[in-house]
Design an enzyme around this catalytic site. Structure first.
Site, mmCIF file in Angstrom:
data_model
loop_
_atom_site.group_PDB
_atom_site.id
_atom_site.type_symbol
_atom_site.label_atom_id
_atom_site.label_comp_id
_atom_site.label_asym_id
_atom_site.label_seq_id
_atom_site.Cartn_x
_atom_site.Cartn_y
_atom_site.Cartn_z
ATOM 1 N N ASP A 182 3.341 6.668 -11.794
ATOM 2 C CA ASP A 182 2.431 7.078 -10.796
ATOM 3 C C ASP A 182 2.575 8.319 -9.744
ATOM 4 O O ASP A 182 2.964 8.118 -8.759
ATOM 5 C CB ASP A 182 2.430 5.607 -9.797
ATOM 6 C CG ASP A 182 1.200 5.590 -8.858
ATOM 7 O OD1 ASP A 182 0.503 6.456 -8.807
ATOM 8 O OD2 ASP A 182 1.020 4.591 -8.498
ATOM 9 N N HIS A 192 -1.956 7.641 -7.481
ATOM 10 C CA HIS A 192 -2.911 7.098 -6.811
ATOM 11 C C HIS A 192 -3.265 7.605 -5.437
ATOM 12 O O HIS A 192 -4.326 7.239 -4.890
ATOM 13 C CB HIS A 192 -2.844 5.404 -6.445
ATOM 14 C CG HIS A 192 -1.630 5.128 -5.763
ATOM 15 N ND1 HIS A 192 -0.356 4.792 -6.128
ATOM 16 C CD2 HIS A 192 -1.879 4.757 -4.332
ATOM 17 C CE1 HIS A 192 0.214 4.307 -5.162
ATOM 18 N NE2 HIS A 192 -0.506 4.542 -3.778
ATOM 19 N N SER A 216 3.637 4.899 -0.155
ATOM 20 C CA SER A 216 3.337 5.442 -1.233
ATOM 21 C C SER A 216 3.504 6.934 -1.290
ATOM 22 O O SER A 216 3.124 7.769 -0.627
ATOM 23 C CB SER A 216 1.727 5.029 -1.547
ATOM 24 O OG SER A 216 1.739 4.036 -2.422
HETATM 25 N N1 ARG Z 1 -0.142 -1.270 -4.964
HETATM 26 C C1 ARG Z 1 0.056 0.256 -4.648
HETATM 27 C C2 ARG Z 1 -0.598 0.479 -3.364
HETATM 28 O O1 ARG Z 1 -0.689 -0.347 -2.789
HETATM 29 C C3 ARG Z 1 -0.760 0.991 -5.815
HETATM 30 C C4 ARG Z 1 -2.195 0.929 -5.729
HETATM 31 C C5 ARG Z 1 -2.794 1.934 -6.756
HETATM 32 N N2 ARG Z 1 -2.871 1.150 -8.000
HETATM 33 C C6 ARG Z 1 -3.943 0.532 -8.598
HETATM 34 N N3 ARG Z 1 -3.689 0.038 -9.653
HETATM 35 N N4 ARG Z 1 -4.963 -0.111 -7.753
HETATM 36 O O2 ARG Z 1 -0.769 1.535 -3.009
HETATM 37 N N1 GLU Z 2 0.978 1.436 -3.058
HETATM 38 C C1 GLU Z 2 1.454 1.463 -1.740
HETATM 39 C C2 GLU Z 2 0.909 2.446 -0.966
HETATM 40 O O1 GLU Z 2 -0.232 2.981 -1.180
HETATM 41 C C3 GLU Z 2 2.870 1.182 -1.300
HETATM 42 C C4 GLU Z 2 2.966 -0.294 -1.655
HETATM 43 C C5 GLU Z 2 3.343 -0.959 -0.256
HETATM 44 O O2 GLU Z 2 2.283 -1.547 0.171
HETATM 45 O O3 GLU Z 2 4.364 -1.307 -0.285
HETATM 46 O O4 GLU Z 2 1.273 2.958 0.049
#
Ligand code: ARG
Ligand code: GLU
Length: 710
Positions: A223, A86, A645
């Site tokens: 990911d 991502h 991330s």
């Molecule tokens: N929650 C993770 C972050 O905050 C992954 C986001 C990307 N994935 C998604 N399914 N939108 O970045």
């Molecule tokens: N998916 C998040 C990022 O893009 C990390 C998840 C979080 O917020 O801890 O940094």
């Protein structure tokens, strides 16, 4: 005065360090010696100098800030870099089309020549960091206005930055406030701009579970994506050139394939973006009761519209995949955050703390601090609400943003600048590639109707009220804008010339954006800026006050600076959790879980046929755990946030065991309040990365440049 202040800060931090016990905290690498004993007691087998050193290569030299808000790590002596799928999503999408759908099919460069350059993508290594508090505050006096202080701090910081970047090629520096400006640090980075895409799994692996599983455990998302940093012949940063060569890092991670077990020590090196752990209850209440719920609702409306159109067309699905993921991500996080804040009774706990603090502070340096914060928040709230609505409605209209970006080509401040057709075509190309008019139009109607309903009249611009009266409804307004704006037609945009200034400036999409912008700059921003500066000023005292209070009252509390996209260390251990009564989650997942979720009918759970075949024949190669399955993800107690991330998850010996990519939904309040029972980061097991490279990508030639520890 400065000297005694620094002494107090140091003493307080040392004491805070001694009494801290839980896994909460994001620590500054250059001060990690204050935590190293605790880390070692918890299982770490290296020293502070192995983590951060300015004299020798250390682990920090293998970590980069990736793009605008992710982390990445070096895994080979030839500049090979690992980050999340991502995090590379925008780049993978940029190279994708219906014919070459790298999002859907994945991408693997089978040689260096096939690696794909990425305009605008850069990575930064932290060269060093340094406490510059005394220099930054030179000339500041007690009792001076916050405005004046801000000016001095800005001027001094700029001088420090200018001095710092003189030393070498590609250097970039920032001065960052910590603890609300009680401390300042200089960060010097070396920034590389030739970063090429090496590989990415298909989204059905890299985004497996999609937004259904996002922020959730148990998780089975692969990911990751891979890039390579290129440098000039002297290993220095250089813009893209085919003559550039792979960057040779000072340090890269060795990869451990031994596997992980509950209880194992882990730590995370990365660039967490933003936390607010020391907020006053009024600030938390606003988030919990007002801003999060409203923002969630507005985004639900937009997501419903996007999802509907994306389901109808393959082209639209690709066009909006990245936009949708961005909108959905915070939307889902906020929901978990609200739940978590409620469950922790954070507002109440903070109020109790503030009452006790206020009593203790009577007659001293911190007398009245909490009341002042509450008063400023009361004044700020309606303006913040107007800002939140403006951001989540007006500013989300794509055609209006685009119109304004074209208009800006005509209205540069020095009137010598004339409209530049090449620049306009460039903007137009990237806009129209991913724009679907019906989505934008329906979103306009949906969010502006909410705007009309929920924003008080005195916080709406006169322009808006007049226009709405003229049109009679938001629907009629949308109808007009999306028919009569010249920007609805790529051909019209393409034929713009310097003579079209008037036409562009009076276009309904430009006017919409511009009028709101003017209103925001005139009526809202000055007030929020002033009040936020006042808040900063009082928080600066409250921060020191909280430290002093906890120390004198012997309340064990770990103080660490809120995250601000600077390099931090978080440490903890691999651990399951109980999300709800009667339920316990184990800390790791395997390929078995992917097969349990597999469903060709559901987009988010439709895996590549190849993975089904591999599972059927158990053709796993050497990437299995003790049970003979391929491990996929694990969770741990490391304190992380957005920006972490892609961060390396590292074992007690400093070897790479995983790749951070998320947090568990029940623990997303950790940006505001950390619960060691529930807050978990989610990581991709490095063995699943290797499995995917070999068995899905058939790109195991990449293993030749990696170092494995067995
Ligand atoms: N929650 C993770 C972050 O905050 C992954 C986001 C990307 N994935 C998604 N399914 N939108 O970045
Ligand atoms: N998916 C998040 C990022 O893009 C990390 C998840 C979080 O917020 O801890 O940094």
């Amino acid at each position: 005065m400065k000297k005694s202040f620094r002494f107090i800060m140091t003493a307080m931090l040392a004491i805070a360090g001694m009494t801290a016990k839980a896994d909460e905290g994001m620590w500054l690498p250059s001060l990690i010696s204050q935590r190293i004993v605790d880390m070692q007691e918890k299982g770490f087998r290296l020293d502070a100098e192995d983590l951060y050193s300015v004299n020798q290569a250390s682990l920090k030299d293998a970590v980069v800030l990736f793009g605008r808000g992710c982390t990445g790590e070096l895994i080979s002596p030839e500049g090979l870099l690992l980050t999340n799928h991502h995090c590379g999503y925008g780049q993978i999408q940029q190279h994708s089309s219906v014919e070459h759908d790298y999002l859907k099919d994945g991408f693997w460069a089978m040689s260096r020549e096939e690696e794909l350059p990425n305009k605008g993508l850069s990575v930064s290594f932290l060269e060093r960091m340094k406490d510059v508090t005394a220099l930054v505050l030179e000339g500041c006096q007690a009792g001076m206005s916050e405005e004046d202080r801000v000016e001095i701090v800005k001027k001094n910081s700029q001088a420090i930055i200018d001095e710092a970047v003189k030393e070498g090629k590609g250097l970039r520096a920032t001065v960052e406030a910590l603890y609300y400006g009680n401390q300042y640090f200089l960060f010097i980075y070396r920034q590389y701009e030739d970063v090429r895409l090496v590989g990415a799994p298909p989204s059905s692996i890299g985004k497996f579970g999609g937004d259904t599983d996002n922020w959730m455990w148990p998780r089975h998302t692969g990911d990751f994506s891979m890039f390579r940093i290129y440098a000039d012949k002297d290993n220095n940063p250089a813009p893209y050139s085919k003559d550039n060569v792979p960057y040779r890092p000072k340090k890269y991670f060795h990869i451990s394939t031994k596997g992980v077990q509950e209880g194992d020590f882990t730590f995370i090196y990365g660039f967490p973006g933003r936390t607010q752990e020391y907020l006053h209850s009024a600030g938390v209440r606003y988030i919990e009761e007002i801003s999060d719920p409203h923002k969630i609702h507005l985004r639900t409306l937009r997501l419903d519209i996007m999802n509907r159109h994306q389901a109808e067309s393959q082209k639209v699905r690709i066009q909006y995949s990245s936009k949708n993921a961005n909108v959905a991500n915070a939307w889902k996080k906020w929901q978990g955050e609200v739940k978590g804040i409620k469950k922790m009774k954070t507002v109440q706990t903070k109020q109790e703390f503030e009452a006790a603090f206020a009593k203790w502070a009577k007659g001293g340096e911190f007398d009245g601090v909490t009341d002042r914060l509450a008063a400023i928040y009361a004044e700020l709230e309606p303006y913040q609400f107007a800002t939140d609505y403006y951001t989540e409605t007006v500013r989300t209209i794509e055609i209006a943003n685009f119109a304004m970006s074209i208009a800006r080509l005509f209205i540069q401040e020095d009137s010598l600048v004339t409209f530049d057709n090449a620049k306009a075509s460039e903007l137009a190309e990237s806009f129209y590639k991913d724009w679907h008019l019906p989505i934008d139009k329906e979103s306009f109607t949906a969010v502006m109707n909410e705007y009309e309903k929920n924003v008080p009249a005195e916080f709406k611009p006169a322009y808006y009220k007049e226009k709405l009266a003229e049109y009679g409804s938001v629907e009629a307004w949308a109808e007009d804008m999306f028919t009569s704006s010249l920007f609805t037609d790529p051909a019209k945009t393409a034929s713009l010339s310097p003579a079209d200034k008037e036409r562009v400036m009076s276009d309904p999409a430009t006017v919409f954006f511009n009028e709101f912008l003017k209103w925001y700059y005139a009526d809202v921003l000055p007030v929020t800026t002033r009040l936020n500066q006042e808040l900063q000023l009082v928080y600066r005292d409250y921060m020191r006050g909280q430290m002093a209070y906890c120390r004198t009252q012997r309340i064990p509390k770990a103080f660490y600076p809120d995250a601000n996209l600077t390099l931090r260390v978080a440490y903890g251990h691999i651990k399951g959790y109980s999300p709800a009564d009667g339920t316990y989650y184990l800390p790791s997942s395997t390929i078995k879980g992917i097969m349990e979720k597999d469903n060709p009918e559901i987009f988010d759970y439709n895996i590549p046929q190849r993975l089904r075949d591999i599972y059927a024949t158990k053709d796993y190669g050497r990437w299995t755990d003790a049970s003979g399955e391929v491990p996929v993800c694990f969770i741990a107690t490391n304190h992380t946030t957005g920006g972490n991330s892609g961060s390396p998850v590292i074992n007690a010996d400093g070897d790479l065991i995983g790749l951070n990519f998320d947090r568990v939904w029940e623990g997303t309040m950790s940006d505001i309040v950390f619960d060691p029972e529930i807050c978990r980061n989610i990581a991709l097991d490095i063995r699943y990365v290797l499995f995917t490279i070999e068995k899905i990508g058939e790109a195991d030639y990449l293993f030749d440049e990696m170092t494995f520890t067995e």
